[in-house]
Design a protein around this motif. Structure first.
Motif, short mmCIF file in Angstrom:
data_model
loop_
_atom_site.label_atom_id
_atom_site.label_comp_id
_atom_site.label_asym_id
_atom_site.label_seq_id
_atom_site.Cartn_x
_atom_site.Cartn_y
_atom_site.Cartn_z
N ASN A 82 0.85 -1.19 0.00
CA ASN A 82 0.00 0.00 0.00
C ASN A 82 0.89 1.24 0.00
OD1 ASN A 82 -1.48 2.26 1.29
ND2 ASN A 82 -3.15 0.78 1.42
N LEU A 83 0.64 2.17 -0.93
CA LEU A 83 1.50 3.35 -1.06
C LEU A 83 1.47 4.21 0.20
CD1 LEU A 83 3.43 4.93 -2.86
CD2 LEU A 83 1.45 6.13 -3.83
N SER A 84 0.32 4.31 0.85
CA SER A 84 0.23 5.09 2.09
C SER A 84 1.12 4.50 3.17
CB SER A 84 -1.22 5.14 2.59
OG SER A 84 -2.04 5.83 1.68
N VAL A 85 1.11 3.18 3.26
CA VAL A 85 1.97 2.50 4.24
C VAL A 85 3.44 2.66 3.87
CG1 VAL A 85 2.51 0.29 5.34
CG2 VAL A 85 0.14 0.84 4.78
N LEU A 86 3.72 2.58 2.57
CA LEU A 86 5.09 2.78 2.09
C LEU A 86 5.64 4.13 2.53
CD1 LEU A 86 7.42 1.75 0.11
CD2 LEU A 86 6.32 3.22 -1.58
N ILE A 87 4.85 5.18 2.35
CA ILE A 87 5.31 6.52 2.72
C ILE A 87 5.46 6.64 4.23
CG2 ILE A 87 4.68 8.97 2.71
CD1 ILE A 87 3.38 8.50 -0.03
#
Length: 453
Positions: free
Chosen positions: A357-362
């Motif tokens: 998940n990109l949000s988790v990545l950031i």
């Protein structure tokens, strides 16, 4: 036309008044502040931070107004030399070398200044301005940053102010790029687009980037474009842009392992390959005998020789000195241990979080960078800029508090011997740790390592 302007001013009179007041404070900051005047420095900064908060509170949905206001704040600094940092002398020095096709990584300024055929304009001014510490070390700025220095030196001719104007123009354009792509990325992540103003209007960002000419904003411009491209599944182009970000500042390097889970093994390997090839193309003009040794030596010094505004390290040092530990040995031992500790943390975050998940990545990037800065022996105020940017894409706000409190570290510059005051630093880190811990407890349902999708 005039009636519409009058109506607009009546409807927005308080925000306009706040903006004008901010302009006055920024003008004072730029033209009538000496970094040795600590009380004036923190008073102006605190006032600007409060005004920033009120402007966002009143006009957070008025994109054009806040965009214009932030641009005006930055333009105030355009024709003045930085008053809180002397790093720009080295930037111009390296830029003059690059534009004359001289490798900036091969000789230290202490050596070059003795050469009779040195072709750097204003060499004596730049040499003495950068200070003894910079003059005796090789350049540690990555290749794309060096090309930017060279371009700005070319555009500035033989004028220091002209070169500064060129540098500021690039930094301001980068911030406009950040607000444009940052808003798009926030929308793609289902977050409120107004959050980008906590970066764009933050006094730390305006003063340390546009004012003091640090290039974190240029790095972040490439970084946010890369993240945006990832959000729309254009990961090959994202890899190229990500490499450009690394080639301005090395910090994004530590996030590369996170893409293993985000993209999957096959795509991530191609992603890494594109990043590597792009980086090699950028560094190729500088590769020669001595380059790797000189550059790695200079970067290594930041881990084991210098200290400034350190958090956890100062606690360790205070305890160690009670047992008669030698400071110069302690910083080497501690500094050598920090990279391994951070690498271990990166590995844990890489494999234990759901970085697909990109949000988790950031948010994983935020925690990695936070851990690094909390452990680091050097945390200059402009280092917090990246944290401020990352935090607006998460539910955490501790780095915005840090962006306010980090100004206390400038106390050292008000002392003739540049000696830090541990009591003042303690105030900074009590607020930072306190706010961080309170946020962790308030978000106890969102586990740090095992956050759900």
């Amino acid at each position: 036309m005039s009636n519409s302007i009058v109506t607009y001013c009546k409807l927005h009179k308080i925000p306009i008044l706040l903006a004008l007041l901010s302009l006055g404070f920024y003008y004072t900051f730029a033209y009538h502040l000496n970094r040795t005047d600590f009380i004036k420095l923190i008073s102006l900064f605190g006032a600007l931070f409060f005004l920033c908060y009120k402007l966002i509170q009143f006009e957070k949905w008025n994109f054009k107004f806040l965009l214009a206001v932030g641009l005006l704040f930055r333009l105030l600094f355009l024709f003045v030399e930085p008053n809180l940092s002397q790093d720009y002398f080295r930037f111009i020095w390296d830029g003059e070398l690059v534009r004359n096709f001289i490798n900036p990584y091969l000789d230290v300024p202490n050596t070059l200044i003795t050469k009779k055929d040195l072709i750097i304009p204003n060499a004596d001014v730049l040499y003495h301005g950068m200070g003894e510490l910079s003059a005796k070390h090789f350049s540690n700025y990555p290749p794309l940053n060096q090309f930017i220095f060279g371009l700005c030196s070319y555009l500035g001719g033989q004028s220091i102010l002209g070169t500064l104007i060129a540098m500021r123009s690039i930094i301001i354009i980068s911030d406009v790029g950040i607000i444009y792509f940052g808003r798009k990325l926030l929308k793609n992540l289902n977050l409120s687009p107004h959050l980008i103003f906590w970066y764009y209007l933050n006094p730390l960002i305006i003063i340390e980037l546009t004012g003091n000419l640090h290039f974190e904003g240029v790095m972040l411009c490439f970084f946010v474009v890369s993240m945006y491209l990832l959000s729309v599944k254009k990961w090959i182009f994202a890899a190229v842009i990500y490499a450009l970000s690394i080639s301005v500042k090395l910090i994004p390097l530590m996030f590369l392992p996170l893409f293993l889970k985000h993209l999957g093994i096959k795509k991530s390997l191609l992603f890494y390959s594109v990043v590597a090839v792009t980086s090699l193309v950028l560094v190729a003009p500088f590769i020669t005998t001595g380059f790797v040794e000189n550059y790695s030596e200079t970067v290594g010094l930041w881990f084991s020789n210098f200290e400034f505004n350190a958090g956890f390290y100062n606690i360790i040092k205070e305890i160690a000195t009670r047992f008669d530990a030698k400071p110069w040995e302690l910083i080497k031992t501690y500094g050598n241990a920090v990279p391994y500790t951070v690498i271990l943390f990166v590995i844990l975050i890489t494999f234990l979080r759901k970085n697909q998940n990109l949000s988790v990545l950031i948010s994983s990037m935020l925690w990695i960078l936070t851990a690094y800065y909390l452990l680091a022996t050097i945390v200059h105020p402009w280092y917090i800029v990246f944290l401020v940017f990352l935090t607006i894409f998460t539910n955490y706000r501790f780095s915005i508090v840090w962006s306010l409190m980090v100004i206390l570290s400038y106390y050292a510059y008000s002392q003739t011997d540049f000696k830090e005051h541990l009591g003042i630093l303690s105030v900074e880190y009590i607020f930072v740790y306190g706010f961080l811990i309170s946020e962790l407890f308030s978000h106890h349902g969102q586990k740090l390592l095992f956050r759900k999708k």
